[in-house]
Design a protein around this motif. Sequence first.
Motif, PDB file in Angstrom:
ATOM      1  N   ILE A   5       4.954  -7.501  -4.802  1.00 48.03           N
ATOM      2  CA  ILE A   5       5.145  -7.862  -3.395  1.00 48.03           C
ATOM      3  C   ILE A   5       6.612  -7.609  -3.079  1.00 48.03           C
ATOM      4  N   LEU A   6       6.861  -6.795  -2.069  1.00 52.03           N
ATOM      5  CA  LEU A   6       8.231  -6.537  -1.620  1.00 52.03           C
ATOM      6  C   LEU A   6       8.384  -7.139  -0.228  1.00 52.03           C
ATOM      7  N   LEU A   7       9.319  -8.078  -0.098  1.00 53.38           N
ATOM      8  CA  LEU A   7       9.484  -8.829   1.143  1.00 53.38           C
ATOM      9  C   LEU A   7      10.532  -8.175   2.032  1.00 53.38           C
ATOM     10  N   SER A   8      10.089  -7.811   3.253  1.00 52.60           N
ATOM     11  CA  SER A   8      11.008  -7.157   4.189  1.00 52.60           C
ATOM     12  C   SER A   8      10.674  -7.579   5.619  1.00 52.60           C
ATOM     13  N   ALA A   9      10.556  -8.901   5.823  1.00 55.46           N
ATOM     14  CA  ALA A   9      10.077  -9.414   7.115  1.00 55.46           C
ATOM     15  C   ALA A   9      11.167 -10.074   7.955  1.00 55.46           C
ATOM     16  N   TYR A  37       9.999   1.029  -6.498  1.00 50.63           N
ATOM     17  CA  TYR A  37       8.834   0.167  -6.754  1.00 50.63           C
ATOM     18  C   TYR A  37       7.584   1.004  -7.010  1.00 50.63           C
ATOM     19  N   LEU A  38       7.377   2.045  -6.195  1.00 51.48           N
ATOM     20  CA  LEU A  38       6.145   2.839  -6.303  1.00 51.48           C
ATOM     21  C   LEU A  38       6.145   3.744  -7.530  1.00 51.48           C
ATOM     22  N   SER A  39       7.318   4.099  -8.040  1.00 54.60           N
ATOM     23  CA  SER A  39       7.373   4.946  -9.239  1.00 54.60           C
ATOM     24  C   SER A  39       7.450   4.113 -10.520  1.00 54.60           C
ATOM     25  N   SER A  40       7.396   2.798 -10.373  1.00 56.67           N
ATOM     26  CA  SER A  40       7.398   1.904 -11.537  1.00 56.67           C
ATOM     27  C   SER A  40       5.972   1.755 -12.066  1.00 56.67           C
ATOM     28  N   SER A  41       5.809   0.892 -13.063  1.00 51.70           N
ATOM     29  CA  SER A  41       4.491   0.647 -13.662  1.00 51.70           C
ATOM     30  C   SER A  41       3.637  -0.346 -12.880  1.00 51.70           C
ATOM     31  N   LEU A  42       4.126  -0.832 -11.749  1.00 47.03           N
ATOM     32  CA  LEU A  42       3.309  -1.712 -10.911  1.00 47.03           C
ATOM     33  C   LEU A  42       2.049  -0.968 -10.487  1.00 47.03           C
ATOM     34  N   SER A  43       0.906  -1.642 -10.520  1.00 51.01           N
ATOM     35  CA  SER A  43      -0.346  -0.955 -10.169  1.00 51.01           C
ATOM     36  C   SER A  43      -0.553  -0.878  -8.664  1.00 51.01           C
ATOM     37  N   GLU A  44       0.130  -1.737  -7.911  1.00 55.52           N
ATOM     38  CA  GLU A  44       0.046  -1.728  -6.452  1.00 55.52           C
ATOM     39  C   GLU A  44       1.285  -2.416  -5.909  1.00 55.52           C
ATOM     40  N   VAL A  45       1.726  -2.016  -4.715  1.00 55.24           N
ATOM     41  CA  VAL A  45       2.861  -2.670  -4.060  1.00 55.24           C
ATOM     42  C   VAL A  45       2.427  -3.082  -2.659  1.00 55.24           C
ATOM     43  N   VAL A  46       2.540  -4.368  -2.368  1.00 53.61           N
ATOM     44  CA  VAL A  46       2.264  -4.884  -1.025  1.00 53.61           C
ATOM     45  C   VAL A  46       3.609  -5.094  -0.341  1.00 53.61           C
ATOM     46  N   LEU A  47       3.858  -4.334   0.715  1.00 53.53           N
ATOM     47  CA  LEU A  47       5.099  -4.467   1.478  1.00 53.53           C
ATOM     48  C   LEU A  47       4.838  -5.387   2.659  1.00 53.53           C
ATOM     49  N   VAL A  48       5.565  -6.515   2.704  1.00 53.20           N
ATOM     50  CA  VAL A  48       5.378  -7.493   3.770  1.00 53.20           C
ATOM     51  C   VAL A  48       6.451  -7.290   4.836  1.00 53.20           C
ATOM     52  N   LEU A  49       6.000  -6.897   6.010  1.00 50.66           N
ATOM     53  CA  LEU A  49       6.886  -6.707   7.154  1.00 50.66           C
ATOM     54  C   LEU A  49       6.719  -7.872   8.124  1.00 50.66           C
ATOM     55  N   GLY A  50       7.646  -7.960   9.086  1.00 50.55           N
ATOM     56  CA  GLY A  50       7.561  -9.018  10.095  1.00 50.55           C
ATOM     57  C   GLY A  50       8.331  -8.583  11.329  1.00 50.55           C
ATOM     58  N   TYR A  51       9.611  -8.949  11.362  1.00 52.08           N
ATOM     59  CA  TYR A  51      10.472  -8.572  12.486  1.00 52.08           C
ATOM     60  C   TYR A  51      10.580  -7.052  12.590  1.00 52.08           C
ATOM     61  N   ARG A  52      10.325  -6.525  13.782  1.00 53.74           N
ATOM     62  CA  ARG A  52      10.382  -5.080  14.076  1.00 53.74           C
ATOM     63  C   ARG A  52       9.575  -4.249  13.062  1.00 53.74           C
ATOM     64  N   ASP A  64      -0.809   5.970  -2.126  1.00 52.34           N
ATOM     65  CA  ASP A  64      -2.037   5.293  -2.572  1.00 52.34           C
ATOM     66  C   ASP A  64      -1.773   3.926  -3.192  1.00 52.34           C
ATOM     67  N   LYS A  65      -0.559   3.741  -3.724  1.00 53.13           N
ATOM     68  CA  LYS A  65      -0.225   2.459  -4.368  1.00 53.13           C
ATOM     69  C   LYS A  65       0.322   1.437  -3.368  1.00 53.13           C
ATOM     70  N   LEU A  66       0.568   1.865  -2.137  1.00 52.29           N
ATOM     71  CA  LEU A  66       1.266   1.016  -1.165  1.00 52.29           C
ATOM     72  C   LEU A  66       0.304   0.440  -0.124  1.00 52.29           C
ATOM     73  N   ARG A  67       0.462  -0.865   0.108  1.00 54.01           N
ATOM     74  CA  ARG A  67      -0.275  -1.490   1.199  1.00 54.01           C
ATOM     75  C   ARG A  67       0.719  -2.212   2.109  1.00 54.01           C
ATOM     76  N   LEU A  68       0.664  -1.925   3.402  1.00 55.28           N
ATOM     77  CA  LEU A  68       1.546  -2.564   4.375  1.00 55.28           C
ATOM     78  C   LEU A  68       0.820  -3.733   5.011  1.00 55.28           C
ATOM     79  N   VAL A  69       1.468  -4.893   5.063  1.00 47.93           N
ATOM     80  CA  VAL A  69       0.916  -6.047   5.763  1.00 47.93           C
ATOM     81  C   VAL A  69       2.017  -6.653   6.628  1.00 47.93           C
ATOM     82  N   VAL A  70       1.615  -7.325   7.688  1.00 53.12           N
ATOM     83  CA  VAL A  70       2.589  -7.910   8.622  1.00 53.12           C
ATOM     84  C   VAL A  70       2.425  -9.426   8.640  1.00 53.12           C
ATOM     85  N   ASN A  71       3.533 -10.125   8.429  1.00 51.72           N
ATOM     86  CA  ASN A  71       3.558 -11.580   8.544  1.00 51.72           C
ATOM     87  C   ASN A  71       3.942 -11.930   9.975  1.00 51.72           C
TER      88      ASN A  71
END
Length: 195
Positions: A5-9, A37-52, A64-71
């Motif tokens: 999980i990468l927090l960027s909100a 993050y995406l070139s690491s051994s993590l099997s998936e990365v969820v990027l949490v956005l919020g402001y803008r 394919d490894k990245l999922r964007l979600v908005v808080n």
Amino acid sequence: MIKGILLSAGESTRMGKLKPLLTIGDRTVIETLLEEYLSSSLSEVVLVLGYRANDIEKVIKKNDKLRLVVNKDYKKEMFSSIQTGLKNIKDAEAVLIGLADCLLIDRNIINKMIRNYQNGHILIPTFKGRKGHPIIIPFSLKDEILAASPEETTLRDILHRHTDMYQFIEMNDDKILFDMDTKEDYERAKALWKR
């Protein structure tokens, strides 16, 4: 299987400019971090956005490894963004939680943590005894985190209930301690990145 999980909100109020869209070299901070993050051994990365969120989404390439979600409740502090990220992870052994402020984290740091993670532990990187980021938490803590009030709880509060699960890993340099909050931090980050 460890997911990230990468927090960027956040609103970047102390910086005065939106941190994920500041440039490091010829790319934005968020692009630079995502590549690691995406070139690491993590099997998936969820990027949490919020402001803008829409502005940040424009610079992010699909992967394919990245999922964007908005808080939508990003004003309720970082814990609500952690909850948003966890809600979007259905199954994992553990979850690595990283901050977009910590832009010196690279794939080597992430992979070293994944290699050294022991199931059921909370893995915290250190440098000369000081704790840093990112951390890895067992997926078994998900329900406890989701049940907590984001206005009254921090991740630290949850982790302090489980000090018997702590595991520490000493890192080779202080990248894990770097946190970009101010313009001075940003200038230092650019200088460090050139090296």
